[in-house]
Design a protein around this motif. Structure first.
Motif, PDB file in Angstrom:
ATOM      1  N   ILE A 296       0.853  -1.195   0.000  1.00  9.74           N
ATOM      2  CA  ILE A 296       0.000   0.000   0.000  1.00  9.74           C
ATOM      3  C   ILE A 296       0.886   1.241   0.000  1.00  9.74           C
ATOM      4  CG2 ILE A 296      -1.672   1.340   1.346  1.00  9.74           C
ATOM      5  CD1 ILE A 296      -2.802  -1.297   2.389  1.00  9.74           C
ATOM      6  N   SER A 297       0.621   2.116  -0.934  1.00  5.46           N
ATOM      7  CA  SER A 297       1.362   3.386  -0.965  1.00  5.46           C
ATOM      8  C   SER A 297       0.791   4.328   0.092  1.00  5.46           C
ATOM      9  CB  SER A 297       1.206   4.029  -2.339  1.00  5.46           C
ATOM     10  OG  SER A 297       1.475   5.406  -2.252  1.00  5.46           O
ATOM     11  N   VAL A 298       1.661   5.077   0.753  1.00  9.47           N
ATOM     12  CA  VAL A 298       1.177   6.212   1.543  1.00  9.47           C
ATOM     13  C   VAL A 298       1.108   7.370   0.547  1.00  9.47           C
ATOM     14  CG1 VAL A 298       1.594   7.732   3.495  1.00  9.47           C
ATOM     15  CG2 VAL A 298       2.276   5.323   3.620  1.00  9.47           C
ATOM     16  N   ASP A 303       3.461   6.749  -4.145  1.00 17.22           N
ATOM     17  CA  ASP A 303       2.769   6.020  -5.215  1.00 17.22           C
ATOM     18  C   ASP A 303       3.696   5.310  -6.210  1.00 17.22           C
ATOM     19  OD1 ASP A 303       0.438   6.813  -4.053  1.00 17.22           O
ATOM     20  OD2 ASP A 303      -0.160   8.214  -5.621  1.00 17.22           O
ATOM     21  N   ILE A 304       4.638   6.053  -6.791  1.00 14.89           N
ATOM     22  CA  ILE A 304       5.466   5.443  -7.846  1.00 14.89           C
ATOM     23  C   ILE A 304       6.426   4.419  -7.243  1.00 14.89           C
ATOM     24  CG2 ILE A 304       7.172   5.933  -9.657  1.00 14.89           C
ATOM     25  CD1 ILE A 304       5.740   8.714  -9.898  1.00 14.89           C
ATOM     26  N   PHE A 305       6.968   4.748  -6.063  1.00 13.50           N
ATOM     27  CA  PHE A 305       7.841   3.782  -5.380  1.00 13.50           C
ATOM     28  C   PHE A 305       7.075   2.476  -5.152  1.00 13.50           C
ATOM     29  CE2 PHE A 305       9.165   7.957  -3.491  1.00 13.50           C
ATOM     30  CZ  PHE A 305      10.435   8.026  -4.044  1.00 13.50           C
ATOM     31  N   PHE A 322      -7.224   6.003   1.405  1.00 13.92           N
ATOM     32  CA  PHE A 322      -7.910   6.947   0.531  1.00 13.92           C
ATOM     33  C   PHE A 322      -7.505   8.365   0.912  1.00 13.92           C
ATOM     34  CE2 PHE A 322     -11.508   9.828  -0.121  1.00 13.92           C
ATOM     35  CZ  PHE A 322     -11.601   9.748  -1.500  1.00 13.92           C
ATOM     36  N   LYS A 323      -7.069   9.118  -0.080  1.00 10.92           N
ATOM     37  CA  LYS A 323      -6.595  10.473   0.213  1.00 10.92           C
ATOM     38  C   LYS A 323      -7.642  11.508  -0.170  1.00 10.92           C
ATOM     39  CE  LYS A 323      -2.875  13.630  -0.635  1.00 10.92           C
ATOM     40  NZ  LYS A 323      -2.101  14.238  -1.676  1.00 10.92           N
ATOM     41  N   ASN A 324      -7.940  12.374   0.783  1.00 14.97           N
ATOM     42  CA  ASN A 324      -8.806  13.507   0.466  1.00 14.97           C
ATOM     43  C   ASN A 324      -8.056  14.417  -0.487  1.00 14.97           C
ATOM     44  OD1 ASN A 324     -10.136  15.932   0.347  1.00 14.97           O
ATOM     45  ND2 ASN A 324     -10.636  15.981   2.526  1.00 14.97           N
ATOM     46  N   ARG A 325      -8.537  14.520  -1.708  1.00 12.99           N
ATOM     47  CA  ARG A 325      -7.743  15.243  -2.709  1.00 12.99           C
ATOM     48  C   ARG A 325      -7.628  16.736  -2.419  1.00 12.99           C
ATOM     49  NH1 ARG A 325     -11.949  14.776  -7.655  1.00 12.99           N
ATOM     50  NH2 ARG A 325     -12.275  12.789  -6.678  1.00 12.99           N
ATOM     51  N   HIS A 348      -7.823   8.317   4.850  1.00  9.84           N
ATOM     52  CA  HIS A 348      -8.739   7.402   5.530  1.00  9.84           C
ATOM     53  C   HIS A 348      -8.386   5.981   5.087  1.00  9.84           C
ATOM     54  CE1 HIS A 348     -12.163  10.567   6.215  1.00  9.84           C
ATOM     55  NE2 HIS A 348     -10.983  10.968   6.634  1.00  9.84           N
ATOM     56  N   PRO A 349      -8.260   5.024   6.027  1.00 10.48           N
ATOM     57  CA  PRO A 349      -7.952   3.649   5.620  1.00 10.48           C
ATOM     58  C   PRO A 349      -9.200   2.955   5.082  1.00 10.48           C
ATOM     59  CG  PRO A 349      -8.180   3.787   7.993  1.00 10.48           C
ATOM     60  CD  PRO A 349      -8.370   5.176   7.492  1.00 10.48           C
ATOM     61  N   LEU A 350      -9.014   2.061   4.138  1.00 12.50           N
ATOM     62  CA  LEU A 350     -10.146   1.317   3.570  1.00 12.50           C
ATOM     63  C   LEU A 350     -10.168  -0.074   4.188  1.00 12.50           C
ATOM     64  CD1 LEU A 350      -9.818   2.390  -0.166  1.00 12.50           C
ATOM     65  CD2 LEU A 350     -11.590   3.070   1.433  1.00 12.50           C
ATOM     66  N   GLU A 351     -11.119  -0.278   5.079  1.00 15.83           N
ATOM     67  CA  GLU A 351     -11.214  -1.562   5.789  1.00 15.83           C
ATOM     68  C   GLU A 351     -11.380  -2.742   4.831  1.00 15.83           C
ATOM     69  OE1 GLU A 351     -13.278  -0.329  10.009  1.00 15.83           O
ATOM     70  OE2 GLU A 351     -14.034  -2.073   8.948  1.00 15.83           O
ATOM     71  N   GLU A 352     -12.144  -2.519   3.750  1.00 11.17           N
ATOM     72  CA  GLU A 352     -12.387  -3.606   2.787  1.00 11.17           C
ATOM     73  C   GLU A 352     -11.072  -4.145   2.220  1.00 11.17           C
ATOM     74  OE1 GLU A 352     -13.921  -0.747   2.935  1.00 11.17           O
ATOM     75  OE2 GLU A 352     -15.976  -0.823   2.198  1.00 11.17           O
ATOM     76  N   VAL A 353     -10.077  -3.283   2.138  1.00 15.05           N
ATOM     77  CA  VAL A 353      -8.784  -3.692   1.576  1.00 15.05           C
ATOM     78  C   VAL A 353      -7.876  -4.261   2.671  1.00 15.05           C
ATOM     79  CG1 VAL A 353      -6.697  -2.822   0.401  1.00 15.05           C
ATOM     80  CG2 VAL A 353      -8.956  -1.945  -0.241  1.00 15.05           C
ATOM     81  N   ILE A 354      -7.867  -3.625   3.817  1.00 21.51           N
ATOM     82  CA  ILE A 354      -6.840  -3.885   4.832  1.00 21.51           C
ATOM     83  C   ILE A 354      -7.211  -5.015   5.806  1.00 21.51           C
ATOM     84  CG2 ILE A 354      -5.721  -2.788   6.841  1.00 21.51           C
ATOM     85  CD1 ILE A 354      -5.706  -0.163   5.258  1.00 21.51           C
TER      86      ILE A 354
END
Ligand code: SF4
Length: 468
Positions: A296-298, A303-305, A322-325, A348-354
């Motif tokens: 998971i990217s922070v 992202d690219i790393f 999820f990042k608030n843009r 915000h973390p996405l529970e469905e993923v984590i």
């Protein structure tokens, strides 16, 4: 760190085609370099200058009505823009007027505008010199004002001669975009620490901290302003380029590749920030692999790393945060802001993923270690069964005196703690950084061409007496 921009447009005299529009378009693409304030300055052929400055992110709060009023006011075919990220005003220091740029002053009865990126120190004698010459300072700490004051009070008759007289007095790192006498003038410090490049399209020449500004106006990258160089741009392009010193070197800030610059910008010898981030992810995967279900990217710095790290290890990459843009970049928030709280606003973390997964977070860097612990806590709260962290730059052990806001050893996590201690503070199952050599390799540049001072304490320009 700030963003600077200068545009000379030989087709912008036509009604409705002021350079102002182009500055607004391109200025947006340096907004990531400073979100505290911004400004635009334009000049017409009669040397009248018009300036607009505002707190906040570039173009924030500008309504159509306001733009229409500014278009009427901001005449001319030459202009500057600036996005501010202030490195002064540490907590506890006397409050100073914020130095929103571009600055405007007068050199022998003719106005000039100046936009600056960098940090210049050991200024007390230069400040005294300008005061004796009649300059009344507004700020006790603004290095920009010292540059402006020394130009404005120079006894030299010629503007370039005045620059050649004062530039060797400055210690630190800087890039300048100046508007004087219908010319855009670009200046870079003698080590080329801070970026500055030149682009062109059919009717404009553009000077910018980053080449990503060229794309929206169909401009092409021409070249970088070289270390220790002054470049004068007029209607027909580059009219003059001279060295203000023979004592030059190339020591480009590696942190531009790591964090600051946009990935689509060409920075040093044609190398882009994307190139570094892609390579660093691959090298990090080889040096510090992980046993995890997900990478998971922070966002967005990681992202690219994260893409290349995940691809190299064959582990799925998922958007678990999820990042608030519209959130702010936490590293760029003024000192004193609670950066841990900001993370909860921004991510915000996405529970469905984590939920129920072993996750590996990819960070671009760890500076003060006041961001990573919160992100890790958020992952555990969202149900992760293990959290690992991999960092795509080496431990930052020494202050930066060249314009990045990390000026004391006391604030730097890796200057005060071992990697194992930082791991405990973050509360992760494992923590690993890319190696110092791996980081250099990822740039594709020789070590001799890079400033690495915050990673190894080897300063290309002698540092000031350290504040700790
Ligand atoms: Fe960049 Fe670090 Fe050098 Fe500062 S000390 S200019 S952040 S590499």
């Amino acid at each position: 760190m700030c963003g600077i921009l200068g545009i000379s447009c030989n087709n912008c005299h036509k009604e409705g085609q002021q350079v102002f529009h182009r500055l607004m378009t391109c200025g947006n693409d340096i907004s990531h370099r400073g979100e505290q304030a911004w400004g635009i300055l334009t000049s017409n052929n009669k040397n009248n200058m018009f300036c607009y400055r505002q707190e906040g992110r570039f173009s924030e709060g500008i309504t159509e009505k306001k733009v229409a009023a500014l278009v009427k006011k901001m005449q001319g075919n030459k202009g500057l823009a600036h996005t501010l990220y202030s490195t002064i005003g540490k907590s506890g220091q006397k409050k100073q007027p914020r130095s929103i740029q571009p600055w405007m002053a007068v050199f022998h009865d003719r106005p000039f505008g100046l936009a600056y990126n960098g940090n210049i120190y050991d200024l007390s004698s230069l400040r005294e010199r300008a005061k004796k010459a009649g300059w009344a300072f507004r700020s006790d700490v603004s290095d920009t004002e010292v540059i402006v004051a020394l130009i404005a009070t120079s006894q030299k008759k010629d503007f370039i001669e005045a620059l050649k007289e004062i530039l060797p007095l400055f210690r630190g790192a800087f890039a300048l975009a100046i508007l004087y006498d219908s010319k855009i003038i670009g200046v870079r410090d003698r080590c080329g620490i801070r970026p500055l490049c030149i682009g062109y399209n059919e009717d404009s020449y553009i000077l910018s901290s980053e080449s990503c500004v060229f794309y929206p106006i169909a401009a092409k990258f021409l070249r970088e302003v070289r270390p220790g160089e002054i470049v004068v741009i007029g209607d027909e392009g580059i009219e003059k380029h001279i060295k203000w010193t023979d004592d030059t070197c190339c020591r480009f800030c590696i942190f531009e590749f790591v964090y600051f610059a946009r990935p689509d910008s060409r920075l040093c010898n044609g190398r882009s920030a994307y190139y570094y981030r892609n390579k660093a992810g691959i090298i990090l995967a080889k040096e510090a692999p992980v046993k995890a279900d997900l990478i998971i990217s922070v966002p967005a710095g990681g992202d690219i790393f994260a893409e290349s790290y995940a691809s190299e290890l064959g582990i799925p990459l998922r958007h678990g945060l999820f990042k608030n843009r519209f959130g702010i970049r936490t590293f760029m928030a003024p000192r004193g802001t609670d950066r841990r709280k900001l993370q909860r606003i921004k991510l915000h973390p996405l529970e469905e993923v984590i939920w129920g997964k072993r996750v590996c977070l990819i960070e671009d860097s760890i500076v003060r270690n006041n961001v990573c612990p919160e992100v890790v806590a958020m992952c555990f709260e969202a149900g992760a069964i293990a959290v690992h962290v991999r960092v795509a730059s080496a431990p930052i052990i020494a202050p930066c005196y060249y314009g990045i806001d990390m000026s004391t050893r006391a604030e730097l996590a890796a200057s005060n703690f071992t990697v194992e201690q930082i791991k405990e503070q973050i509360g992760v199952d494992s923590l690993a950084y890319i190696s110092f050599d791996g980081m250099i390799k990822a740039t594709g540049l020789p070590k001799e061409n890079l400033c690495l001072a915050c990673f190894d304490g080897n300063y290309p320009v002698p540092p000031p007496v350290e504040i700790s």
